[in-house]
Design an enzyme around this catalytic site. Sequence first.
Site, PDB file in Angstrom:
ATOM      1  N   GLY A  56      23.446  49.618  43.852  1.00 21.51           N
ATOM      2  CA  GLY A  56      23.362  50.195  45.190  1.00 21.51           C
ATOM      3  C   GLY A  56      22.011  49.859  45.773  1.00 21.51           C
ATOM      4  O   GLY A  56      21.094  49.463  45.044  1.00 21.51           O
ATOM      5  N   CYS A  83      22.242  47.911  37.437  1.00 14.23           N
ATOM      6  CA  CYS A  83      21.200  47.849  38.468  1.00 14.23           C
ATOM      7  C   CYS A  83      20.803  49.276  38.910  1.00 14.23           C
ATOM      8  O   CYS A  83      20.258  50.023  38.093  1.00 14.23           O
ATOM      9  CB  CYS A  83      21.676  46.974  39.629  1.00 14.23           C
ATOM     10  SG  CYS A  83      20.347  46.537  40.753  1.00 14.23           S
ATOM     11  N   TYR A  84      21.130  49.661  40.130  1.00 15.07           N
ATOM     12  CA  TYR A  84      20.801  51.028  40.532  1.00 15.07           C
ATOM     13  C   TYR A  84      21.412  52.030  39.546  1.00 15.07           C
ATOM     14  O   TYR A  84      20.811  53.064  39.238  1.00 15.07           O
ATOM     15  CB  TYR A  84      21.325  51.308  41.950  1.00 15.07           C
ATOM     16  CG  TYR A  84      21.086  52.726  42.438  1.00 15.07           C
ATOM     17  CD1 TYR A  84      19.943  53.038  43.156  1.00 15.07           C
ATOM     18  CD2 TYR A  84      21.998  53.758  42.162  1.00 15.07           C
ATOM     19  CE1 TYR A  84      19.704  54.341  43.590  1.00 15.07           C
ATOM     20  CE2 TYR A  84      21.766  55.055  42.585  1.00 15.07           C
ATOM     21  CZ  TYR A  84      20.624  55.344  43.300  1.00 15.07           C
ATOM     22  OH  TYR A  84      20.396  56.620  43.721  1.00 15.07           O
ATOM     23  N   HIS A 170      23.192  41.910  37.315  1.00 18.75           N
ATOM     24  CA  HIS A 170      24.594  42.117  37.734  1.00 18.75           C
ATOM     25  C   HIS A 170      25.555  41.300  36.873  1.00 18.75           C
ATOM     26  O   HIS A 170      25.725  40.107  37.108  1.00 18.75           O
ATOM     27  CB  HIS A 170      24.756  41.733  39.210  1.00 18.75           C
ATOM     28  CG  HIS A 170      24.105  42.712  40.125  1.00 18.75           C
ATOM     29  ND1 HIS A 170      24.743  43.861  40.565  1.00 18.75           N
ATOM     30  CD2 HIS A 170      22.860  42.755  40.648  1.00 18.75           C
ATOM     31  CE1 HIS A 170      23.925  44.552  41.332  1.00 18.75           C
ATOM     32  NE2 HIS A 170      22.768  43.906  41.399  1.00 18.75           N
ATOM     33  N   GLU A 172      28.690  41.452  36.941  1.00 23.12           N
ATOM     34  CA  GLU A 172      29.974  41.256  37.627  1.00 23.12           C
ATOM     35  C   GLU A 172      30.044  39.985  38.461  1.00 23.12           C
ATOM     36  O   GLU A 172      31.122  39.562  38.859  1.00 23.12           O
ATOM     37  CB  GLU A 172      30.298  42.481  38.504  1.00 23.12           C
ATOM     38  CG  GLU A 172      29.450  42.659  39.770  1.00 23.12           C
ATOM     39  CD  GLU A 172      28.115  43.390  39.546  1.00 23.12           C
ATOM     40  OE1 GLU A 172      27.601  43.362  38.406  1.00 23.12           O
ATOM     41  OE2 GLU A 172      27.586  43.961  40.509  1.00 23.12           O
ATOM     42  N   SER A 224      52.497  38.356  59.864  1.00 21.22           N
ATOM     43  CA  SER A 224      51.983  37.145  60.511  1.00 21.22           C
ATOM     44  C   SER A 224      52.525  35.897  59.837  1.00 21.22           C
ATOM     45  O   SER A 224      52.407  34.811  60.363  1.00 21.22           O
ATOM     46  CB  SER A 224      50.459  37.133  60.431  1.00 21.22           C
ATOM     47  OG  SER A 224      50.057  36.921  59.085  1.00 21.22           O
ATOM     48  N   GLY A 226      51.249  35.020  57.069  1.00 20.05           N
ATOM     49  CA  GLY A 226      50.151  34.681  56.169  1.00 20.05           C
ATOM     50  C   GLY A 226      50.381  35.326  54.804  1.00 20.05           C
ATOM     51  O   GLY A 226      51.298  36.135  54.631  1.00 20.05           O
ATOM     52  N   VAL A 227      49.544  34.969  53.849  1.00 17.71           N
ATOM     53  CA  VAL A 227      49.729  35.442  52.477  1.00 17.71           C
ATOM     54  C   VAL A 227      49.664  36.974  52.421  1.00 17.71           C
ATOM     55  O   VAL A 227      50.541  37.627  51.835  1.00 17.71           O
ATOM     56  CB  VAL A 227      48.627  34.875  51.550  1.00 17.71           C
ATOM     57  CG1 VAL A 227      48.856  35.310  50.113  1.00 17.71           C
ATOM     58  CG2 VAL A 227      48.548  33.370  51.653  1.00 17.71           C
ATOM     59  N   ASP A 228      48.659  37.551  53.054  1.00 17.38           N
ATOM     60  CA  ASP A 228      48.414  38.982  52.875  1.00 17.38           C
ATOM     61  C   ASP A 228      49.537  39.851  53.442  1.00 17.38           C
ATOM     62  O   ASP A 228      50.052  40.733  52.765  1.00 17.38           O
ATOM     63  CB  ASP A 228      47.066  39.379  53.509  1.00 17.38           C
ATOM     64  CG  ASP A 228      45.935  38.500  53.018  1.00 17.38           C
ATOM     65  OD1 ASP A 228      46.109  37.865  51.963  1.00 17.38           O
ATOM     66  OD2 ASP A 228      44.896  38.449  53.692  1.00 17.38           O
ATOM     67  N   SER A 229      49.901  39.599  54.696  1.00 14.75           N
ATOM     68  CA  SER A 229      50.944  40.460  55.260  1.00 14.75           C
ATOM     69  C   SER A 229      52.283  40.185  54.574  1.00 14.75           C
ATOM     70  O   SER A 229      53.104  41.099  54.429  1.00 14.75           O
ATOM     71  CB  SER A 229      51.040  40.316  56.782  1.00 14.75           C
ATOM     72  OG  SER A 229      51.416  39.022  57.153  1.00 14.75           O
ATOM     73  N   LYS A 367      41.724  37.616  47.259  1.00 17.55           N
ATOM     74  CA  LYS A 367      42.803  36.706  47.686  1.00 17.55           C
ATOM     75  C   LYS A 367      43.631  36.141  46.522  1.00 17.55           C
ATOM     76  O   LYS A 367      44.856  36.145  46.570  1.00 17.55           O
ATOM     77  CB  LYS A 367      42.168  35.546  48.461  1.00 17.55           C
ATOM     78  CG  LYS A 367      43.155  34.744  49.262  1.00 17.55           C
ATOM     79  CD  LYS A 367      43.487  35.499  50.514  1.00 17.55           C
ATOM     80  CE  LYS A 367      44.304  34.716  51.491  1.00 17.55           C
ATOM     81  NZ  LYS A 367      44.372  35.444  52.770  1.00 17.55           N
TER      82      LYS A 367
END
Length: 509
Positions: A56, A83-84, A170, A172, A224, A226-229, A367
């Site tokens: 953070g 970290c934090y 980090h 990650e 749309s 698209g992949v997400d919708s 994604k």
Amino acid sequence: MVHKQSVVVMDFGGQYKELIARRIRELHVHSVILPCSAPIDKIREISPVGIVFTGGPNSVYKDGAPACSAEVFRLGIPILGICYGMQFMAHALGGKVSPCETSEYGKTEVIPENSCVLFRNLGKKEIALMSHTDYVSRLPEGFSPAAHTKNCPIAAFEDTERKFYGVQFHPEVQHTPNGKKILKNFLFNVCGAEGDYNMNDYIENEVAAIREQVGDKKVLLGLSGGVDSSVAAALISRAVPHQLVCIYVDHGFMRKGESEEIEKVFSGMDLNFVRVDAAERFLKKLAGVTAPEEKRKIIGAEFVNVFREEAAKHGDCEFLAQGTIYPDVIESGANNSANIKSHHNVGGLPEDLPFIGLVEPLRGLFKDEVRAIGKKLDLPASLVNRQPFPGPGLAIRIIGEITKEKLDMLREADAVWREEVENAKARADQYFAVLTDMRSVGVMGDFRTYDYTLALRAVCTSDFMTAEYAHLPHSLLERAASRIANEVKGIGRVVYDITGKPPATVEWE
Ligand code: XMP
């Protein structure tokens, strides 16, 4: 719950929590993100095998610095502070955190203590991403140092008795090449995780959560293509079949055969698929318009108009669904950058629509994870692996005024280009054609021609923030140029765009 074990990721601010959760998912462990202020009973209820404190942007010794309940340290559950999160642990347990004399930013050499379980099977020296202006200057009781760097004497620490660990860097991020191994050591060798979670579980959990959220109410989704919708639609239709209405506004700027494919896929699912053919409306609004930003704004506004009208016809839908994914959340939350182009996503809807709730089953995902879920939900590869495609579609790939003739021309030429790139198995992350506003003289048979110039674009990029042009073989470029000039009436010249981003952008408008 399908899986048996969970890890709690306690969020101390910043943008780290989802990336940490993602790495934990990759290691086949389920995780739940909670704000650091979460009540202790919530954690008890989840009964996690481990807890991770995120990084953070704050200083632990400043007033109002994010903190969690001291009870967390008395649960008897292993904790990893990052970290934090490490500094907070030190501060809360009686150690000391001070400002660094030399702050560390970027990839840094870390020398771990071999005896520390976090660094099991790692090298004598590791590269890790550091980004800190404070450091742990005195260990709390019971702790020993577990790594150091040139400027940071305590770059990691451990209390093996209580199973508390901290890393100043980090693990990650990709800039810490062995970071995932460190997380793995914590999860499997400290917490005793079994790795009993996978993407099928994600789907099952989300299906259960959607059912619980919407009950027997109806859900409206702006699709749309698209992949997400598309993945959101498939997931919601699995959860509440027949309760989902998907509105697909066809603005007429899609690529060749795309709208038909979308209709084919979704009309075969257990949902109410509504295709709105609005091509003429959009073209009328755009008549005479040539300025890129004006085009984008008109398309965005008209999209909202059409969607609003269609939504009114389905007034019994009480929930609105969106295919928001985690990078969208970051972009909209932390967008201080200059407005280079107003990005309009079809599906970016007005806020005043009359819904009682929002369904966003992909909100925590990246994604590639969304693509993986799409595959598991049996969406066709053409949809799941679809390249990024701007909301305003081909309208911003036609320079100057948009007409139906130009759209048809571009659709054909773009289809040939994409086919050739795919057949050649060329390496490019995004490739498309742009119809310029420039005409030039040519010769065909015995006749003089005066036709449009088409620009081919192909770029390599990992994040689309920067890109370089794809170094494609000349044979491919030549074949595509010759096919396009021969097969697409109205195009007399083909050029290849070799500009990177910056200074150009990927799209031309
Ligand atoms: P630029 O042209 O900004 O494009 O370098 C970067 C990436 O974003 C895509 N792009 C858009 N995507 N709505 C979108 O959803 C938009 O309005 C839009 N404009 C550009 C572009 O295709 C590239 O992948």
